[in-house]
Design an enzyme around this catalytic site. Structure first.
Site, PDB file in Angstrom:
ATOM      1  N   GLY A 188      -0.547  -9.481  -3.639  1.00 10.00           N
ATOM      2  CA  GLY A 188      -0.548  -8.421  -2.614  1.00 10.00           C
ATOM      3  C   GLY A 188      -1.879  -8.249  -1.914  1.00 10.00           C
ATOM      4  O   GLY A 188      -2.113  -7.239  -1.249  1.00 10.00           O
ATOM      5  N   VAL A 213       0.832  -1.212   0.000  1.00  9.78           N
ATOM      6  CA  VAL A 213       0.000   0.000   0.000  1.00  9.78           C
ATOM      7  C   VAL A 213       0.870   1.267   0.000  1.00  9.78           C
ATOM      8  O   VAL A 213       0.655   2.189  -0.796  1.00  9.78           O
ATOM      9  CB  VAL A 213      -0.960   0.006   1.216  1.00  9.78           C
ATOM     10  N   ASP A 237      -9.800 -10.860   9.572  1.00 10.25           N
ATOM     11  CA  ASP A 237      -9.746  -9.589   8.857  1.00 10.25           C
ATOM     12  C   ASP A 237     -11.167  -9.082   8.566  1.00 10.25           C
ATOM     13  O   ASP A 237     -11.498  -7.922   8.842  1.00 10.25           O
ATOM     14  CB  ASP A 237      -8.960  -9.780   7.547  1.00 10.25           C
ATOM     15  N   LYS A 289     -13.160  -5.708  10.090  1.00 13.50           N
ATOM     16  CA  LYS A 289     -13.847  -4.724   9.240  1.00 13.50           C
ATOM     17  C   LYS A 289     -15.335  -4.646   9.597  1.00 13.50           C
ATOM     18  O   LYS A 289     -15.932  -3.563   9.609  1.00 13.50           O
ATOM     19  CB  LYS A 289     -13.689  -5.114   7.767  1.00 13.50           C
ATOM     20  N   GLU A 349      -3.022 -10.467   3.989  1.00 15.07           N
ATOM     21  CA  GLU A 349      -2.339  -9.831   5.120  1.00 15.07           C
ATOM     22  C   GLU A 349      -0.973 -10.490   5.315  1.00 15.07           C
ATOM     23  O   GLU A 349      -0.719 -11.587   4.799  1.00 15.07           O
ATOM     24  CB  GLU A 349      -3.174 -10.009   6.393  1.00 15.07           C
ATOM     25  N   VAL A 351     -11.636  -0.462   5.459  1.00 14.78           N
ATOM     26  CA  VAL A 351     -12.807  -1.292   5.173  1.00 14.78           C
ATOM     27  C   VAL A 351     -13.043  -1.305   3.660  1.00 14.78           C
ATOM     28  O   VAL A 351     -13.183  -0.257   3.046  1.00 14.78           O
ATOM     29  CB  VAL A 351     -14.064  -0.729   5.879  1.00 14.78           C
ATOM     30  N   ALA A 387       9.195   5.558   6.804  1.00 17.39           N
ATOM     31  CA  ALA A 387       9.796   4.568   7.708  1.00 17.39           C
ATOM     32  C   ALA A 387       9.505   3.159   7.199  1.00 17.39           C
ATOM     33  O   ALA A 387       8.372   2.850   6.813  1.00 17.39           O
ATOM     34  CB  ALA A 387       9.224   4.730   9.111  1.00 17.39           C
ATOM     35  N   GLU A 394     -10.577   5.349   5.554  1.00 16.22           N
ATOM     36  CA  GLU A 394     -11.400   4.815   4.457  1.00 16.22           C
ATOM     37  C   GLU A 394     -10.884   3.462   3.959  1.00 16.22           C
ATOM     38  O   GLU A 394     -11.659   2.543   3.673  1.00 16.22           O
ATOM     39  CB  GLU A 394     -11.420   5.827   3.304  1.00 16.22           C
TER      40      GLU A 394
HETATM   41  P1  NDP Z   1       3.107  -4.860   3.633  1.00 13.45           P
HETATM   42  O1  NDP Z   1       3.520  -5.995   4.490  1.00 13.45           O
HETATM   43  O2  NDP Z   1       3.223  -4.990   2.159  1.00 13.45           O
HETATM   44  O3  NDP Z   1       3.926  -3.547   4.066  1.00 13.45           O
HETATM   45  C1  NDP Z   1       4.194  -3.218   5.397  1.00 13.45           C
HETATM   46  C2  NDP Z   1       5.234  -2.115   5.430  1.00 13.45           C
HETATM   47  O4  NDP Z   1       5.465  -1.725   6.777  1.00 13.45           O
HETATM   48  C3  NDP Z   1       6.609  -2.546   4.867  1.00 13.45           C
HETATM   49  O5  NDP Z   1       7.165  -1.501   4.110  1.00 13.45           O
HETATM   50  C4  NDP Z   1       7.445  -2.797   6.121  1.00 13.45           C
HETATM   51  O6  NDP Z   1       8.835  -2.528   5.950  1.00 13.45           O
HETATM   52  C5  NDP Z   1       6.863  -1.768   7.060  1.00 13.45           C
HETATM   53  N1  NDP Z   1       7.036  -2.124   8.458  1.00 13.45           N
HETATM   54  C6  NDP Z   1       6.612  -3.235   9.101  1.00 13.45           C
HETATM   55  N2  NDP Z   1       6.958  -3.184  10.399  1.00 13.45           N
HETATM   56  C7  NDP Z   1       7.610  -2.013  10.569  1.00 13.45           C
HETATM   57  C8  NDP Z   1       8.210  -1.379  11.691  1.00 13.45           C
HETATM   58  N3  NDP Z   1       8.222  -1.944  12.894  1.00 13.45           N
HETATM   59  N4  NDP Z   1       8.782  -0.181  11.511  1.00 13.45           N
HETATM   60  C9  NDP Z   1       8.807   0.408  10.290  1.00 13.45           C
HETATM   61  N5  NDP Z   1       8.237  -0.131   9.201  1.00 13.45           N
HETATM   62  C10 NDP Z   1       7.645  -1.337   9.343  1.00 13.45           C
HETATM   63  O7  NDP Z   1       1.614  -4.499   4.072  1.00 13.45           O
HETATM   64  P2  NDP Z   1       0.461  -3.857   3.170  1.00 13.45           P
HETATM   65  O8  NDP Z   1       0.977  -2.661   2.476  1.00 13.45           O
HETATM   66  O9  NDP Z   1      -0.219  -4.907   2.378  1.00 13.45           O
HETATM   67  O10 NDP Z   1      -0.608  -3.434   4.301  1.00 13.45           O
HETATM   68  C11 NDP Z   1      -0.409  -2.292   5.099  1.00 13.45           C
HETATM   69  C12 NDP Z   1      -1.697  -1.983   5.859  1.00 13.45           C
HETATM   70  O11 NDP Z   1      -2.747  -1.742   4.946  1.00 13.45           O
HETATM   71  C13 NDP Z   1      -2.192  -3.103   6.780  1.00 13.45           C
HETATM   72  O12 NDP Z   1      -2.806  -2.546   7.903  1.00 13.45           O
HETATM   73  C14 NDP Z   1      -3.227  -3.808   5.921  1.00 13.45           C
HETATM   74  O13 NDP Z   1      -4.199  -4.471   6.690  1.00 13.45           O
HETATM   75  C15 NDP Z   1      -3.838  -2.607   5.229  1.00 13.45           C
HETATM   76  N6  NDP Z   1      -4.515  -2.919   3.979  1.00 13.45           N
HETATM   77  C16 NDP Z   1      -3.867  -3.650   3.012  1.00 13.45           C
HETATM   78  C17 NDP Z   1      -4.510  -3.937   1.831  1.00 13.45           C
HETATM   79  C18 NDP Z   1      -3.862  -4.731   0.769  1.00 13.45           C
HETATM   80  O14 NDP Z   1      -4.540  -5.085  -0.186  1.00 13.45           O
HETATM   81  N7  NDP Z   1      -2.586  -5.061   0.862  1.00 13.45           N
HETATM   82  C19 NDP Z   1      -5.887  -3.463   1.579  1.00 13.45           C
HETATM   83  C20 NDP Z   1      -6.463  -2.679   2.661  1.00 13.45           C
HETATM   84  C21 NDP Z   1      -5.791  -2.435   3.811  1.00 13.45           C
HETATM   85  P3  NDP Z   1       9.741  -3.404   4.918  1.00 13.45           P
HETATM   86  O15 NDP Z   1       9.229  -3.029   3.562  1.00 13.45           O
HETATM   87  O16 NDP Z   1      11.125  -2.941   5.161  1.00 13.45           O
HETATM   88  O17 NDP Z   1       9.477  -4.822   5.280  1.00 13.45           O
HETATM   89  N1  HSE Z   2      -6.151  -8.815   3.228  1.00  8.62           N
HETATM   90  C1  HSE Z   2      -7.226  -7.940   2.959  1.00  8.62           C
HETATM   91  C2  HSE Z   2      -8.170  -8.601   1.975  1.00  8.62           C
HETATM   92  C3  HSE Z   2      -6.723  -6.650   2.398  1.00  8.62           C
HETATM   93  O1  HSE Z   2      -7.807  -9.614   1.379  1.00  8.62           O
HETATM   94  O2  HSE Z   2      -9.275  -8.095   1.803  1.00  8.62           O
HETATM   95  C4  HSE Z   2      -7.789  -5.615   2.330  1.00  8.62           C
HETATM   96  O3  HSE Z   2      -8.168  -5.192   3.589  1.00  8.62           O
END
Ligand code: NDP
Ligand code: HSE
Length: 438
Positions: A196, A23, A210, A214, A199, A141, A52, A138
């Site tokens: 992607g 994301v 999850d 939501k 979770e 969910v 970060a 937003e």
């Molecule tokens: P990812 O696992 O792809 O990314 C997580 C990011 O957070 C990575 O860049 C990771 O670093 C970084 N990170 C993790 N722990 C730490 C820490 N302790 N300090 C600093 N950075 C940290 O997750 P997503 O992008 O898929 O998801 C992110 C959020 O969005 C979650 O809450 C998820 O539920 C929500 N979400 C995701 C969706 C999806 O389709 N993927 C849809 C809707 C919501 P590094 O890159 O170095 O590992």
């Molecule tokens: N892991 C979640 C899903 C991402 O598959 O719907 C969106 O919140």
């Protein structure tokens, strides 16, 4: 879009990004690509000043200047050159502490983190209100679907009675691939992870956690009640077999992981997530792949359906960006949004809810067995809507497939306990709720 020379120059709002994975990476690309248009339209020029991550040396799809990257997320939330914080790390900690610090420092926060908000939302929203800043979510969910804002703003005056949703993209993708392509569960899950959607720990998706988180957020906003993920009954899709999917299709149903949030006339509420047989003709049956859909029923508005991509970097980043713009404009104007007051929820126990069920029962193929089995349903107050027997001539066992009318879940449980105690019953392989007969 070009900037209007009669308007004041856009105000720069500096974004501090916590996390740059699926994301966060997509958001960084969107901000870079869209910032001129956004500045011309809104008067706010977005720039990502700090990012970060856990491991700054990890190769990334998106090009990032070394100067903005840090492995110290705490430094981002207090930095002088960060005006708005975006949390896309996920999980409870360190996200909770980081958001708390940001809000206490008077910085608006945008988060996609349903797990955190479903467990600690009340304390964080209170903190945001106390410090007069936004906490917007937003994307938490239904990914890219604009649903939270319509629910909390456009439907603020509506008497919402029920919300039914397909709100987990990973499980919808898995069920679709198993149904349409004959993929195994393991193959479909691996592909959902590669795309992607899943979770970090996919148990959250396939176990229904999850969707449960939501659903808690949805029910809170829809009914104005305080509840958390622990108040949601949830079952995942791990027990759904290829056989169940094939039988469901033959009977005219699709199996979907549904979240159902209901408010009853006595103002009690129930929120649950479970695999459900959805009749082919219901709009939710045609929601495929990682798409999500949310079906809302309100006394004045009637039925509404929201549909779109519920997971994936681009769609989710689009929802996050909308919130970032909203929070930035509010910041510049010195205002903020509030979720209002939540009353304690009176929860109706799962055992008291009415549900129709599909049951597949292995029995001895002998005279009188069908009458005995059917009698157990009757004595427990469960009415049978349809029944079919599957089994070749000469087999010692047969499979009885029942669909019931809506019955109290406690009565269905009592039926199952009694059936399992009968000598003529071998096993009960499938117990799946059916949508549409309340
Ligand atoms: P990812 O696992 O792809 O990314 C997580 C990011 O957070 C990575 O860049 C990771 O670093 C970084 N990170 C993790 N722990 C730490 C820490 N302790 N300090 C600093 N950075 C940290 O997750 P997503 O992008 O898929 O998801 C992110 C959020 O969005 C979650 O809450 C998820 O539920 C929500 N979400 C995701 C969706 C999806 O389709 N993927 C849809 C809707 C919501 P590094 O890159 O170095 O590992
Ligand atoms: N892991 C979640 C899903 C991402 O598959 O719907 C969106 O919140």
């Amino acid at each position: 879009v070009t900037e209007n020379p009669d308007r004041p120059a856009p105000r720069t709002v500096r974004v501090g990004l916590l996390g740059c994975g699926t994301v966060g990476g997509a958001l960084t690309e969107l901000v870079t690509g869209r910032c001129d248009d956004i500045a011309a339209r809104t008067g706010v020029r977005l720039t990502v000043s700090r990012i970060a991550v856990r491991d700054a040396r990890r190769p990334r799809q998106v090009q990032l200047a070394d100067a903005v990257l840090t492995e110290d997320p705490a430094s981002v939330v207090t930095a002088d050159d960060v005006d708005v914080v975006v949390e896309v790390i996920g999980g409870i900690e360190p996200a909770r502490t980081l958001i708390t610090t940001a809000l206490r420092s008077g910085k608006p926060v945008v988060s996609a983190n349903k797990e955190l908000l479903a467990h600690h939302g009340a304390e964080l929203f209170e903190l945001a209100d106390a410090h007069g800043v936004d906490l917007l979510f937003e994307a938490a969910v239904a990914g890219g679907i604009p649903f939270v804002r319509p629910l909390r703003e456009s439907l603020a005056g509506e008497d919402v009675t029920r919300v039914i949703g397909i709100i987990n993209g990973t499980t919808n993708y898995i069920l679709t691939k198993m149904t349409e392509e004959g993929w195994s569960y393991t193959e479909a899950l691996a592909e959902a992870q590669a795309l992607g959607y899943a979770e970090a720990d996919p148990t959250a998706d396939v176990g229904g956690f999850d969707a449960g988180a939501k659903a808690a957020i949805i029910a809170g906003i829809a009914f104005g009640v305080a509840l958390s993920a622990e108040d949601v009954h949830h079952e995942g899709i791990t027990e759904v077999s290829a056989d169940d999917i094939a039988t469901a299709r033959r009977l005219g149903f699709q199996i979907k992981l549904l979240a159902v949030a209901e408010r009853f006339d006595d103002n009690s509420v129930a929120v649950r997530v479970h695999p459900t047989m959805v009749p082919e003709e219901h709009p939710l049956a045609s929601v495929r792949d990682s798409f999500n859909a949310v079906f809302v029923e309100g006394r004045a508005v009637g039925e509404l359906m929201f549909y779109g991509r519920g997971a994936g970097g681009g769609p989710t980043a689009s929802a996050v960006l909308g919130d970032v713009i909203d929070a930035s404009v509010n910041l510049v104007q010195g205002s903020h949004a509030s979720l209002g007051v939540f009353t304690p929820a009176s929860l109706r126990p799962q055992s008291e809810l009415p549900s129709a069920f599909y049951l597949a029962v292995e029995v001895a193929d002998q005279p009188g067995v069908l009458a005995t089995v059917a009698g157990v349903f009757g004595t427990n107050g469960v009415s049978i809507r349809s029944m079919e027997q599957v089994g070749a001539d000469g087999d010692a066992t047969a499979r009885l497939v029942f669909i019931t009318h809506a019955a109290r879940e406690a009565d269905v449980s009592a039926t199952l306990i009694k059936l399992r105690s009968l000598d003529v019953v071998g096993s009960i392989d499938s117990v799946i709720r059916v949508l549409g007969d309340a």
